[in-house]
Design a protein around this motif. Structure first.
Motif, PDB file in Angstrom:
ATOM      1  N   GLY A   1       2.928  -4.016   3.178  1.00 56.62           N
ATOM      2  CA  GLY A   1       2.610  -3.199   4.343  1.00 56.62           C
ATOM      3  C   GLY A   1       1.958  -1.904   3.906  1.00 56.62           C
ATOM      4  O   GLY A   1       2.352  -1.314   2.906  1.00 56.62           O
ATOM      5  N   VAL A   2       0.940  -1.487   4.645  1.00 58.22           N
ATOM      6  CA  VAL A   2       0.272  -0.230   4.342  1.00 58.22           C
ATOM      7  C   VAL A   2       0.220   0.619   5.611  1.00 58.22           C
ATOM      8  O   VAL A   2      -0.169   0.136   6.673  1.00 58.22           O
ATOM      9  CB  VAL A   2      -1.167  -0.461   3.836  1.00 58.22           C
ATOM     10  CG1 VAL A   2      -1.856   0.857   3.542  1.00 58.22           C
ATOM     11  CG2 VAL A   2      -1.169  -1.346   2.607  1.00 58.22           C
ATOM     12  N   ILE A   3       0.637   1.863   5.486  1.00 57.98           N
ATOM     13  CA  ILE A   3       0.557   2.776   6.637  1.00 57.98           C
ATOM     14  C   ILE A   3      -0.376   3.918   6.293  1.00 57.98           C
ATOM     15  O   ILE A   3      -0.224   4.558   5.260  1.00 57.98           O
ATOM     16  CB  ILE A   3       1.942   3.357   6.992  1.00 57.98           C
ATOM     17  CG1 ILE A   3       2.921   2.239   7.355  1.00 57.98           C
ATOM     18  CG2 ILE A   3       1.826   4.336   8.157  1.00 57.98           C
ATOM     19  CD1 ILE A   3       4.302   2.747   7.749  1.00 57.98           C
ATOM     20  N   ILE A   4      -1.349   4.153   7.164  1.00 49.64           N
ATOM     21  CA  ILE A   4      -2.155   5.358   7.023  1.00 49.64           C
ATOM     22  C   ILE A   4      -1.999   6.192   8.290  1.00 49.64           C
ATOM     23  O   ILE A   4      -1.727   5.654   9.369  1.00 49.64           O
ATOM     24  CB  ILE A   4      -3.639   5.062   6.756  1.00 49.64           C
ATOM     25  CG1 ILE A   4      -4.237   4.251   7.905  1.00 49.64           C
ATOM     26  CG2 ILE A   4      -3.824   4.320   5.442  1.00 49.64           C
ATOM     27  CD1 ILE A   4      -5.748   4.184   7.848  1.00 49.64           C
ATOM     28  N   PRO A   5      -2.157   7.500   8.165  1.00 47.97           N
ATOM     29  CA  PRO A   5      -1.857   8.364   9.306  1.00 47.97           C
ATOM     30  C   PRO A   5      -2.955   8.401  10.366  1.00 47.97           C
ATOM     31  O   PRO A   5      -2.662   8.502  11.551  1.00 47.97           O
ATOM     32  CB  PRO A   5      -1.678   9.745   8.674  1.00 47.97           C
ATOM     33  CG  PRO A   5      -2.444   9.696   7.399  1.00 47.97           C
ATOM     34  CD  PRO A   5      -2.437   8.273   6.941  1.00 47.97           C
ATOM     35  N   TYR A   6      -4.208   8.324   9.933  1.00 50.07           N
ATOM     36  CA  TYR A   6      -5.309   8.406  10.887  1.00 50.07           C
ATOM     37  C   TYR A   6      -6.363   7.379  10.560  1.00 50.07           C
ATOM     38  O   TYR A   6      -6.587   7.052   9.399  1.00 50.07           O
ATOM     39  CB  TYR A   6      -5.980   9.790  10.859  1.00 50.07           C
ATOM     40  CG  TYR A   6      -5.017  10.925  10.810  1.00 50.07           C
ATOM     41  CD1 TYR A   6      -4.358  11.319  11.976  1.00 50.07           C
ATOM     42  CD2 TYR A   6      -4.751  11.590   9.631  1.00 50.07           C
ATOM     43  CE1 TYR A   6      -3.447  12.360  11.940  1.00 50.07           C
ATOM     44  CE2 TYR A   6      -3.844  12.634   9.594  1.00 50.07           C
ATOM     45  CZ  TYR A   6      -3.190  13.012  10.747  1.00 50.07           C
ATOM     46  OH  TYR A   6      -2.280  14.037  10.718  1.00 50.07           O
ATOM     47  N   LEU A   7      -7.006   6.909  11.571  1.00 56.03           N
ATOM     48  CA  LEU A   7      -8.141   6.012  11.369  1.00 56.03           C
ATOM     49  C   LEU A   7      -9.452   6.775  11.389  1.00 56.03           C
ATOM     50  O   LEU A   7     -10.400   6.430  10.705  1.00 56.03           O
ATOM     51  CB  LEU A   7      -8.173   4.954  12.473  1.00 56.03           C
ATOM     52  CG  LEU A   7      -7.316   3.722  12.254  1.00 56.03           C
ATOM     53  CD1 LEU A   7      -7.294   2.862  13.499  1.00 56.03           C
ATOM     54  CD2 LEU A   7      -7.858   2.928  11.083  1.00 56.03           C
ATOM     55  N   ASN A   8      -9.503   7.831  12.193  1.00 53.99           N
ATOM     56  CA  ASN A   8     -10.767   8.537  12.397  1.00 53.99           C
ATOM     57  C   ASN A   8     -11.049   9.557  11.308  1.00 53.99           C
ATOM     58  O   ASN A   8     -11.464  10.675  11.580  1.00 53.99           O
ATOM     59  CB  ASN A   8     -10.765   9.234  13.757  1.00 53.99           C
ATOM     60  CG  ASN A   8     -10.868   8.220  14.873  1.00 53.99           C
ATOM     61  OD1 ASN A   8     -11.601   7.254  14.756  1.00 53.99           O
ATOM     62  ND2 ASN A   8     -10.132   8.442  15.943  1.00 53.99           N
TER      63      ASN A   8
ATOM     64  N   VAL B   1       8.252  -7.725   4.063  1.00 55.09           N
ATOM     65  CA  VAL B   1       7.135  -7.499   3.143  1.00 55.09           C
ATOM     66  C   VAL B   1       7.693  -7.262   1.748  1.00 55.09           C
ATOM     67  O   VAL B   1       8.812  -6.783   1.590  1.00 55.09           O
ATOM     68  CB  VAL B   1       6.276  -6.283   3.568  1.00 55.09           C
ATOM     69  CG1 VAL B   1       5.606  -6.540   4.895  1.00 55.09           C
ATOM     70  CG2 VAL B   1       7.085  -5.008   3.609  1.00 55.09           C
ATOM     71  N   ASP B   2       6.882  -7.611   0.751  1.00 56.58           N
ATOM     72  CA  ASP B   2       7.336  -7.436  -0.628  1.00 56.58           C
ATOM     73  C   ASP B   2       7.397  -5.965  -1.024  1.00 56.58           C
ATOM     74  O   ASP B   2       8.116  -5.593  -1.952  1.00 56.58           O
ATOM     75  CB  ASP B   2       6.396  -8.171  -1.591  1.00 56.58           C
ATOM     76  CG  ASP B   2       6.497  -9.682  -1.416  1.00 56.58           C
ATOM     77  OD1 ASP B   2       7.497 -10.132  -0.831  1.00 56.58           O
ATOM     78  OD2 ASP B   2       5.575 -10.391  -1.851  1.00 56.58           O
ATOM     79  N   GLY B   3       6.611  -5.147  -0.334  1.00 60.19           N
ATOM     80  CA  GLY B   3       6.603  -3.734  -0.654  1.00 60.19           C
ATOM     81  C   GLY B   3       5.797  -2.960   0.363  1.00 60.19           C
ATOM     82  O   GLY B   3       5.099  -3.559   1.184  1.00 60.19           O
ATOM     83  N   ALA B   4       5.903  -1.640   0.323  1.00 61.57           N
ATOM     84  CA  ALA B   4       5.174  -0.818   1.286  1.00 61.57           C
ATOM     85  C   ALA B   4       4.501   0.356   0.596  1.00 61.57           C
ATOM     86  O   ALA B   4       5.021   0.935  -0.355  1.00 61.57           O
ATOM     87  CB  ALA B   4       6.108  -0.316   2.375  1.00 61.57           C
ATOM     88  N   LEU B   5       3.310   0.653   1.137  1.00 56.63           N
ATOM     89  CA  LEU B   5       2.497   1.746   0.630  1.00 56.63           C
ATOM     90  C   LEU B   5       2.275   2.675   1.807  1.00 56.63           C
ATOM     91  O   LEU B   5       1.768   2.239   2.831  1.00 56.63           O
ATOM     92  CB  LEU B   5       1.156   1.155   0.218  1.00 56.63           C
ATOM     93  CG  LEU B   5       0.548   1.355  -1.153  1.00 56.63           C
ATOM     94  CD1 LEU B   5       1.586   1.263  -2.253  1.00 56.63           C
ATOM     95  CD2 LEU B   5      -0.534   0.305  -1.384  1.00 56.63           C
ATOM     96  N   VAL B   6       2.667   3.938   1.694  1.00 54.33           N
ATOM     97  CA  VAL B   6       2.386   4.789   2.843  1.00 54.33           C
ATOM     98  C   VAL B   6       1.769   6.120   2.496  1.00 54.33           C
ATOM     99  O   VAL B   6       2.177   6.803   1.568  1.00 54.33           O
ATOM    100  CB  VAL B   6       3.596   4.926   3.813  1.00 54.33           C
ATOM    101  CG1 VAL B   6       4.825   4.221   3.329  1.00 54.33           C
ATOM    102  CG2 VAL B   6       3.875   6.340   4.210  1.00 54.33           C
TER     103      VAL B   6
END
Lengths: 345, 345
Positions: B68-75, B121-126
């Motif tokens: 899983g990957v979380i990013i704060p903003y798309l724009n 998920v095997d791991g998370a990146l945030v």
DNA sequence: CTCCCTTTTTTACGTATGTAAATATTGGCG
DNA sequence: CGCCAATATTTACATACGTAAAAAAGGGAG
């Protein structure tokens, strides 16, 4: 915190003394369970750490509550805006969105489609790659699940639901504006890799002819291999200006990123596009890329209503998912562009 | 095409005359099955349309092959570049990436984390939100699965694996450059909502003092509610210039988007930042936002190595997932920035 | 107190696949 | 021809939960 971790609904059932089927119904919709019991379950849940397993949950449901979204590029704020609009609309509808990016690669796009089918998503929304796409991918999705295309559409995909911008209107609008205020524009196009760019080019030509002007299109030849829009716009205009052409003309770019490059080329030739100077050198774009107001000069352009497009795409998809369509004619939703008058034209 | 559609492995087994467990092993790794049999299976697969069910596949495996990957903003093209790097690296490692965007909302970020846990998920990146984040979310992920933070790190999260930029080095680099070539810079900051911005501010102050100059920080007060970086930079510099200050100074912006706004403010005051004029008015940024080379003047900045950050984050996560770590000390990987000399400073 | 209705529990089976162990088959080799 | 090893099949169970039907419990009205 130190809450005991509970892994299955079975364990949860044992831990808080409510039967597993009742818990199952509670997690799907608490209103299916008597308020009294709901309270007991919630009290129990506050005590432990339990999250239902996503896969097990979806395995035997008729609907997974997920939709798949494919966009072609991440490094383009236009798609990013569109995606944001889609994600918010989907979230409000209670859907889980699985987003995949094609990274300009048809093979990745195809794999994303496979993943969606494999996940039993309720529907798919795709903004396609340009020419390169293997259109069998879209037909496959189209034949297997509720499917809506966004932003651009291969001309061979006519029988599909589509949501995008009315480029005839939007491009016509800015061509008309440019002609009304000054010199009829030339069109700075790009290599033929993008369906929308082609539509805009055609719309430009049609509007020019309607107004009695001679259309002129530049920049359809590839400048360098891994080109970016800005570099392309800059290179094309730079070549023209260096050859002593266009310095007194209006330039309509197929999109804002080309225009940003064009403005840079102009500036380096000592030219400052602007609408203040009647009839002088002007540059305009298309899309209303988020940075348009912040560059020098700020870019006059025609805005795509990405928000409306995203919302409509989701609502149309939901409609197809629910299945209550009076007829199954594909719906084509085209939103008008709106003129954003700034400094550059 | 008209290939018969097969929905389960059981059906497939019947259709091509190979037992289901063998098929199962084939789909996981064809090398586990004798070449002869592989050929038979592949011949059969060419005849029909079958895609294994994603959920059933993952339900009873020890590893889901997903991160899983979380990013704060798309724009923001910075995050978009980082995400691209991460997705490509993960893809090359054979992982399925589930991307979620927080859309500036801690509640959405928290929900994304829940989804990841629920998906095993095997791991998370945030890449975390700023101050606003509920840090319990990160601790939760940290305690439940292999977890690596990227880009920025709350100062209260010290015991976590982290991959980012060495802001002391990167900011020091450009401060030193600016001081060497001309006037010591003032720092155009932003409201204190971003950990990196704070680190850069501190690095600026430290380097200035090291060089024997007096640091000066601007723009820490909120200009308007739903501000954007560009607007903030423009507003702050505009106020200064209108008050007759800074016209002969060097300005280092906490990031490129602030700098883009600052350049616009300068231009509107008839000032053209540039390094040609020794000791004159200059503007520099931080990050190497993709548009830096294309604006007027092109922006001198210090590049973050997003590609290295993304790759390292993935490889570190894989390392934690595989579990063969000599010790379990959190690893902090900081990449150096590199000076991008362009026109503005 | 009893009947009836609502809600919960029990029971049982379904979802599509992973996985392990036992058994059968195949192929090569002596 | 028969034996051994490699591979495949069979069988059985596991994953975590959805769902339906039958049985039990609970609560209110008469």
């Amino acid at each position: 915190m130190g809450k005991p971790r509970i892994n299955t609904m079975e364990e949860l059932s044992a831990a808080i003394g409510v039967s597993r089927p009742t818990l199952s119904r509670f997690f799907q919709d608490p209103s299916l369970v008597k308020p009294n019991t709901v309270a007991r379950i919630e009290a129990g849940l506050a005590t432990v750490e339990y999250i239902p397993n996503f896969f097990a949950t979806r395995l035997n449901r008729k609907s997974t509550g997920m939709i798949g979204v494919i966009i072609p590029y991440l490094n383009d704020l236009f798609f990013t805006k569109l995606l944001e609009s889609v994600e918010i609309a989907a979230m409000e509808a209670g859907l889980t969105v699985i987003t995949q990016c094609s990274h300009s690669d048809p093979a990745i796009e195809a794999r994303a489609a496979e993943t969606f089918i494999s996940m039993n998503v309720d529907g798919a929304l795709v903004a396609p790659l340009g020419d390169h796409s293997d259109q069998a991918v879209y037909r496959r999705l189209q034949s297997r699940l509720p499917f809506v295309m966004m932003d651009s559409r291969p001309n061979t995909m006519q029988g599909v639901d589509f949501v995008g911008t009315n480029h005839t209107q939007s491009t016509g609008l800015i061509v008309e504006y440019l002609c009304r205020i000054g010199d009829p524009p030339v069109f700075l196009a790009m290599p033929r890799v993008n369906f929308n760019a082609l539509e805009r080019e055609a719309a430009y030509i049609a509007k020019m002819e309607e107004l009695g002007f001679k259309p002129q299109v530049l920049g359809t030849e590839l400048v360098n291999e891994d080109w970016h829009f800005e570099k392309h716009g800059e290179a094309v205009l730079n070549a023209e200006l260096s050859a002593g052409r266009l310095a007194e003309r209006s330039i309509l770019c197929a999109n804002d990123r080309l225009a940003i490059g064009a403005i840079r080329a102009a500036t380096r030739h000592g030219l400052f596009p602007g609408r203040s100077k009647e009839g002088g050198f002007r540059i305009a774009g298309h899309d209303d890329y988020p940075l348009c107001p912040n560059i020098n000069p700020s870019l006059t352009t025609v805005a795509q209503d990405t928000d409306a497009i995203g919302k409509k795409a989701v609502s149309r998809l939901l409609q197809k998912i629910s299945g209550d369509l009076s007829d199954d004619t594909p719906e084509i939703s085209l939103f008008d562009g709106s003129l954003m008058l700034r400094e550059s034209a």
